[in-house]
Write an enzyme that holds these catalytic residues in place. Structure first.
Site, short mmCIF file in Angstrom:
data_model
loop_
_atom_site.label_atom_id
_atom_site.label_comp_id
_atom_site.label_asym_id
_atom_site.label_seq_id
_atom_site.Cartn_x
_atom_site.Cartn_y
_atom_site.Cartn_z
N PRO A 35 40.95 50.80 43.98
CA PRO A 35 40.21 49.98 44.95
C PRO A 35 39.71 48.66 44.35
CG PRO A 35 39.57 52.25 45.19
CD PRO A 35 40.48 52.19 43.98
N CYS A 36 39.98 47.58 45.10
CA CYS A 36 39.67 46.25 44.58
C CYS A 36 38.36 45.70 45.12
CB CYS A 36 40.80 45.28 44.92
SG CYS A 36 41.02 45.00 46.69
N GLN A 37 37.82 46.26 46.21
CA GLN A 37 36.64 45.66 46.82
C GLN A 37 35.46 45.49 45.86
OE1 GLN A 37 38.46 48.09 48.10
NE2 GLN A 37 38.76 47.84 50.29
N PHE A 51 35.38 44.48 42.96
CA PHE A 51 35.57 43.37 42.04
C PHE A 51 36.02 42.09 42.74
CE2 PHE A 51 37.15 47.39 40.16
CZ PHE A 51 36.05 47.66 39.36
N SER A 52 36.23 42.16 44.06
CA SER A 52 36.82 41.06 44.79
C SER A 52 35.83 39.94 45.04
CB SER A 52 37.36 41.56 46.14
OG SER A 52 37.80 40.49 46.94
#
Length: 438
Positions: free
Chosen positions: A74-76, A78-79
């Site tokens: 999941p990237c959220q 660090f986005s």
């Protein structure tokens, strides 16, 4: 044969990339486990791979023996588009689930994908924590920052690819290249000075458009009429235009379109001056500008009609007042399209929340891009089956990886590290495979 697992699989973009690389090199492969928590994404995965991924990675009890691990975790957390809470966000801790699996199963290598913000989050400490954890498990780690627009895919999408190899640092010939900063820079720079110009063609948005789009993707008659009036009937003026109320530049605003009522040229000029000047540092450091007092407004608007213009804009609700301070009423979320793509350049980054509101003008007709066009912007082959629910398809494609980038990363990794990879018993290959690679 490469036995691999596909974690946080989404709709299988990383799997497609790895399998395409293996096919080109003549390597046999088999996915022995896939995991994805989103039910609709699992439906799309099943449509294309004939298997329904297991659910939450934390609930999987048994994992078969495997050689290679794929994970677009999941990237959220660090986005740049999110709150950047990193490991303070529950989703951020899912990296440690990857760490547990690698520790328990000791694969030969892995590929992890995430947003570019991972490298800079918390002053770089989050990224350092991840690399340190992988290194302590005995893996050499290399990472690449790559832009999809450099890989024959017309989308400005920079992502980080972390590659690990048991016992040594992976050899790679690919180099990080974040590409053009935006669609305007892409047109100005072209392919000059680009590290990838000798390897790939460069597509633009017009190359991924469907010949005929269903009428349901066309803008409504009312919105089309507003757009046409705002641009004086010159539809090419929409190319590259963003519809947003709190930014200037190459933008159209609700007051330009007359969404809440027609505005005079003087009123439009005032609103444009307001959104430009409210971002000045002298008025404060708020990201999208701050509310301004009448005295502050008078420092950049000098005409005697100020009072009547403000009253008219307050009445039409383009402007709001609170405590003697004025600010625009931002209505960008109400637009059917928030960005019209330039057919002669690249798309902005697809996101799960806004992919369905990207637009294009074809034959003087404004419309939204279709799910298939979104898939092409991510490099998915036309034979890939999309979810029949458009809302789900747009969301899934906004979250997906760009398939050709993963393919090229894996080709580079496999070609340059095959002797090391092949030392393990599980990676022993037939003469045909070894000859094809070497």
């Amino acid at each position: 044969m490469i036995k691999f697992i596909d974690l946080f699989a989404g709709i299988g973009g990383m799997r497609l990339g790895l399998e395409a690389a293996c096919q080109e090199l003549g390597i046999d492969y088999r996915c022995v486990l896939s995991s994805e928590i989103d039910a609709k994404a699992c439906e799309t995965y099943n449509l294309n791979f004939g298997e329904n991924p297991q659910g939450d990675i934390r609930s999987i009890q048994q994992i078969p023996e495997f050689d290679f691990l794929l994970a677009g975790f999941p990237c959220q957390p660090f986005s740049y588009a999110g709150k950047q809470e990193g490991f303070g966000d529950t989703r951020g801790t899912l990296f440690f689930e990857i760490e547990k699996i690698i520790k328990a199963h000791n694969p030969t290598g892995f590929l992890l994908e995430n947003v570019r913000g991972l490298t800079s989050h918390d002053g770089g400490r989050t990224f350092q924590t991840i690399v340190k954890a992988l290194s302590e498990l005995g893996y050499g780690v290399r990472y690449l920052l790559l832009n999809s627009s450099n890989f024959n895919v017309p989308q400005n999408r920079v992502r980080i690819y972390l590659l690990g190899l048991k016992g040594q640092t992976p050899n790679l010939t690919l180099q990080s290249d974040k590409g053009a900063a935006d669609s305007h820079a892409f047109k100005q720079i072209g392919i000059q000075g680009n590290l990838f110009r000798q390897y790939f063609q460069f597509k633009t948005v017009k190359d991924i458009l469907e010949e005929e789009a269903d009428r349901k993707y066309f803008c409504s008659a009312e919105f089309t009429q507003m757009l046409g009036k705002a641009i004086g009937g010159n539809w090419q003026k929409l190319n590259g235009v963003r519809l947003i109320d709190f930014r200037g530049g190459n933008s159209l605003h609700s007051w330009d379109l007359g969404i809440k009522g027609e505005c005079s040229e003087a009123e439009r000029n005032f609103m444009n001056l307001l959104i430009a000047n409210r971002r000045k540092k002298s008025f404060g450091s708020h990201k999208d500008g701050k509310s301004l007092t009448l005295e502050q407004i008078k420092t950049f608007y000098f005409k005697p009609d100020l009072a009547s213009i403000i009253d008219s804009l307050l009445d039409k609700k383009y402007l709001k007042e609170k405590g003697g301070k004025y600010s625009p009423v931002c209505g960008n979320m109400s637009f059917e399209v928030f960005k019209f793509l330039d057919p002669d350049s690249i798309s902005i980054t697809l996101t799960s929340s806004d992919a369905h509101r990207l637009g294009i003008v074809v034959n003087n007709q404004p419309r939204r891009i279709t799910p298939r066009e979104c898939a092409r912007l991510q490099g998915f082959p036309d034979g890939y089956r999309l979810h029949p629910d458009d809302s789900a398809a747009y969301r899934q494609l906004g979250n997906a990886v760009t398939v050709p980038v993963v393919k090229e990363v894996m080709l580079d990794y496999l070609k340059n590290n095959w002797s090391q990879l092949n030392r393990g018993k599980r990676w022993q290959n037939s003469p045909r495979e070894i000859a094809a690679i070497l």
